[in-house]
Every structure is written in C-alpha cells, then in structure tokens.
Design an enzyme around this catalytic site. Structure first.
Site, PDB file in Angstrom:
ATOM      1  CE  LYS A 141      15.665  34.665 -29.517  1.00  0.00           C
ATOM      2  NZ  LYS A 141      15.351  33.196 -29.014  1.00  0.00           N
ATOM      3  NE  ARG A 166      21.287  40.082 -30.589  1.00  0.00           N
ATOM      4  CZ  ARG A 166      20.510  39.840 -29.602  1.00  0.00           C
ATOM      5  NH1 ARG A 166      21.170  39.974 -28.278  1.00  0.00           N
ATOM      6  NH2 ARG A 166      19.342  38.967 -29.706  1.00  0.00           N
ATOM      7  NE  ARG A 219      17.525  41.186 -26.875  1.00  0.00           N
ATOM      8  CZ  ARG A 219      16.348  41.455 -25.818  1.00  0.00           C
ATOM      9  NH1 ARG A 219      15.935  42.547 -26.097  1.00  0.00           N
ATOM     10  NH2 ARG A 219      16.089  40.578 -25.108  1.00  0.00           N
ATOM     11  CE  LYS A 238      13.219  37.141 -24.620  1.00  0.00           C
ATOM     12  NZ  LYS A 238      14.312  36.141 -24.774  1.00  0.00           N
ATOM     13  CG  ASP A 244      20.047  40.243 -24.260  1.00  0.00           C
ATOM     14  OD1 ASP A 244      20.610  39.976 -25.158  1.00  0.00           O
ATOM     15  OD2 ASP A 244      19.410  39.818 -23.522  1.00  0.00           O
ATOM     16  NE  ARG A 254      22.961  31.823 -28.625  1.00  0.00           N
ATOM     17  CZ  ARG A 254      22.033  32.593 -28.088  1.00  0.00           C
ATOM     18  NH1 ARG A 254      20.781  32.570 -28.465  1.00  0.00           N
ATOM     19  NH2 ARG A 254      22.216  33.561 -27.160  1.00  0.00           N
ATOM     20  NE  ARG A 271      17.001  34.079 -14.515  1.00  0.00           N
ATOM     21  CZ  ARG A 271      17.041  34.376 -15.921  1.00  0.00           C
ATOM     22  NH1 ARG A 271      16.154  34.515 -16.673  1.00  0.00           N
ATOM     23  NH2 ARG A 271      18.549  34.399 -16.032  1.00  0.00           N
ATOM     24  CB  SER A 305      26.259  32.491 -21.390  1.00  0.00           C
ATOM     25  OG  SER A 305      24.900  32.734 -21.274  1.00  0.00           O
ATOM     26  N   GLY A 325      17.900  30.604 -26.567  1.00  0.00           N
ATOM     27  CA  GLY A 325      19.199  29.957 -25.799  1.00  0.00           C
ATOM     28  C   GLY A 325      18.789  29.944 -24.235  1.00  0.00           C
TER      29      GLY A 325
END
Length: 401
Positions: free
Chosen positions: A382, A315, A358, A20, A285, A119, A25, A160, A91
């Site tokens: 997702k 999470r 996840r 992903k 992740d 976020r 990108r 981030s 995101g």
C-alpha cells in the site's frame, strides 16, 4: 505472503522511500495543470497507483517510466457526463478527488476495497447538501453529483485534513473567490501545509486567515518539473531499528520538510526519558510504530489517538489484539493509549497484520527482536512495496512462508 522473522540487527545506509503524501499531491496538481509536468522519484505503491489510475479516468495522460512520471494535464473544455473511479484502499485518493470530480464530470461514482468506503465522509456530505450537491453512500460505492460553486465553506478540522486538501485543490478552479472557515481546531495541520506547499509549486496561491483559508478563484495550475522528497513517515520504521541495537542511516530526508511525521525523531529520543508522553494529534500515522517502540523501550503514554480507529484498520485495537501474543497488554482510552513497561516475549501465535501496512511494518520491527511470523505481510504494498527487501539488505533475517 507470510514472513517468519528471526532475531537480527539492521545496519547500513538506505535511501528514504518517496513521500506518499507529496506524490499524491504532485500528481494531482500536474493533472490539473496546463501543459506537461515531469515528476521524479514517484513511488509506485498501491495508493499512488490508485491516484494515477483515477487521474487517467479524469482525463490526464500519465506515463510512468521507472520512478519518473510524465503528466499531461486534463482538458477542461468539456464536462464529462459520468465517470467511475476505483480508489483501491486509498483514503487520500478518494477524499482528494471527490470535490474535483464535480468540476470535471456531472456525476462520479467512487469504488474501492477493504474498509475504504466505510471510512467517514461526513464533512463532504454536510458541505455538499449545503451547496446543492449530493454525495450518496451505497454498500459498495459513493456517488457525487452536482456543481460546486465558490463561496464560504464551513469545515470541521478534527475529522481528517484530507477533506481540506480536496477543497484546496478544487476551489481555485471555480469562478469567484472562496473561503474555508474552520469550525473546530485543525488536526493533522502539517498535511494541509504540504498541500499549500505543492499548490504553490504549480502556481496556485492559498492564503491562511485567522480561522481558515482564502482562495482566489479562476486560478490556473502551471506545469512543473519537480522531484518528490523522501518520506519521513515510512522512514520512521527504518529508524526504529536503531532503538533496538541497529545502526541504520536513512538518507534523502528534507530536514525543512512540511511533513509533520518528521517529529518521530524527537519522539524516539524522548522514549528514554522517565514516563514519556506524546501527542500524535498532528501525526496519527506514527501511532503503530510509536506503540511498538514504546514496547521495546520502557512504555509510554500516547495521547491524541482517537482517529486511529478510522484508518485502514482500527489501529489501536489491532495493536492491542496482536501485542497480547507477545505478552503485552496495552490500555486503550477514548483519546489515549498507555503502554506498560514490560519485556515482550516471542509471540505465541502468528501475528495478523490486519491488512494494514503500518501494522505490518511496526510488527516487523518488534519481531526483529523477538522473532515471529507475520500473516499477510504483503499489505506493505500500500505504501512501501520494497520494505522487506530493504530491511533484508540491512541485515534483518526472515523467510517467506
């Protein structure tokens, strides 16, 4: 969709899903290129489809046939007055495209679902104010306006890496050279390495400096024909079955990949050591699946967990809440999570996936040992829509309720 899993083992070979991180990108660089690009092995999960939809609104022509995307680049000859981009819950889509939108339009409104708009966007808010642009947050949208100009961009690296990637896509298009100066340590650095790798494949050069990046202005993206590599992050869930008696061989992964999540194999090997400790600052992740694997082995201390709270769910708290149903109490600190050495039991109630792909896949691994029911498991769409089909083909038994 609720799924009831029965204790069972996974065995066999499976092709890794498409990355992903790379697919986002590649699609964006193709959309910024002159001419037409062909991208093979595009995963059509919800996040990627959000990026495709937004790029079309920005002016790219994109056709997807099976797992192949054909992309004709955006015409930059005239600037749009206003555009609206629906990012769903992605995101990456949102943060990658916010600065790019100001090259293509005078004003861009971004909308989304779930926790997306809550976020943090503080990095862009501060930068835009400094550069004479605007990013206004409303209850159900974000609106970017103004004109970005080349120059020096002082950026925090500990919120981030997606903000850096958004700038790295955009700054090469501007007249004049630019420099990104990091004001903090860069976390999730491998994701920036992925961005620079993909940019180079489309003819755009970024130079690393002592404390950031130098970007030459007025560069041209060049169309390309390329194949998306396999996803180490989602493969971590498939490989996790090997820790509980399974025999799964995941094919199609690039050992030399820039993907930071490939470190999961090293983490899994170390779970058998005494008092294992891990730092996931560069690979957040992996947090949920590593917590699950630690529960299934003999516990662990996971550091670098502070950013887990700003993902699709909080999470750390989500895992703690649902693990109580297995008789497992984990300790959550400011930047660590401690998992005890305790044998998980069959859950006493339905497991809430917290609308987080996840979380869902992590508990699917755990429930393949204990049994249990996952609520709203369709959130895997997702990033990995075929997850449950794939693990069923490997021998994991479940029923859809």
């Amino acid at each position: 969709m609720n799924i009831s899993l029965t204790p069972s083992r996974a065995c066999g070979e499976i092709q890794a899903p498409a990355s992903k991180s790379y697919a986002h990108r590649l699609l964006i660089c193709a959309a910024l290129s002159q001419g037409t690009s062909v991208i093979e092995n595009i995963g059509t999960n919800d996040d990627i489809l959000a990026t495709v939809s937004c790029l079309k609104e920005l002016g790219a022509e994109i056709k997807i046939n099976g797992t192949t995307a054909t992309v004709k680049g955006i015409d930059f000859s005239s600037k749009k007055e206003k555009i609206t981009l629906f990012c769903n819950e992605s995101g990456s889509t949102l943060r990658f495209l916010i600065p790019l939108s100001l090259v293509i339009s005078q004003e861009a409104e971004f909308t989304g679902k779930g926790r997306l708009l809550s976020r943090p966007q503080s990095v862009y808010e501060e930068l835009f104010e400094e550069k004479g642009c605007s990013l206004k947050k409303r209850e159900n949208s974000l609106t970017a306006s103004g004109e970005l100009k080349s120059g020096t961009y002082k950026v925090r690296g500990d919120v981030s890496s997606q903000f850096l990637t958004g700038l790295l896509f955009t700054l090469p298009l501007l007249e004049g050279d630019s420099e990104i100066v990091l004001t903090t340590k860069l976390e999730s650095a491998p994701y920036v390495d992925i961005t620079i790798d993909v940019l180079s494949k489309f003819g755009v050069n970024v130079t690393k400096t002592e404390n950031g990046f130098f970007i030459k202005g007025s560069q041209k993206y060049k169309s390309s024909a390329i194949t998306t590599e396999g996803d180490w992050s989602n493969s971590s869930f498939l490989d996790a079955f090997n820790l509980v008696g399974g025999s799964v061989a995941v094919r199609g992964l690039n050992i030399d990949s820039f993907q930071g999540d490939k470190i999961y194999r090293e983490f899994y090997d170390n779970l058998s050591c005494d008092n294992p400790q891990f730092d996931i600052s560069d690979c957040p992740d992996l947090g949920p699946v590593l917590i699950t694997c630690a529960v299934l082995k003999h516990g662990a201390l996971i550091k670098g967990t502070n950013r887990l709270k700003i993902k699709e769910s909080d999470r750390g708290q989500a895992m703690a809440q649902e693990l109580k149903k297995f008789g497992v109490d984990i300790e959550i600190g400011d930047d660590f999570i401690k998992i005890p050495d305790v044998v998980p039991q069959k859950p006493t109630a339905v497991i809430d996936c917290c609308n987080d792909h996840r979380i869902a896949m992590s508990f699917a691994v755990l429930c393949s040992v204990t049994g249990g029911v996952l609520k709203d498991a369709e959130c895997v769409n997702k990033s990995y829509p075929d997850f449950f089909k794939d693990i069923k083909n490997l021998g994991i038994q479940y029923n859809i309720i």
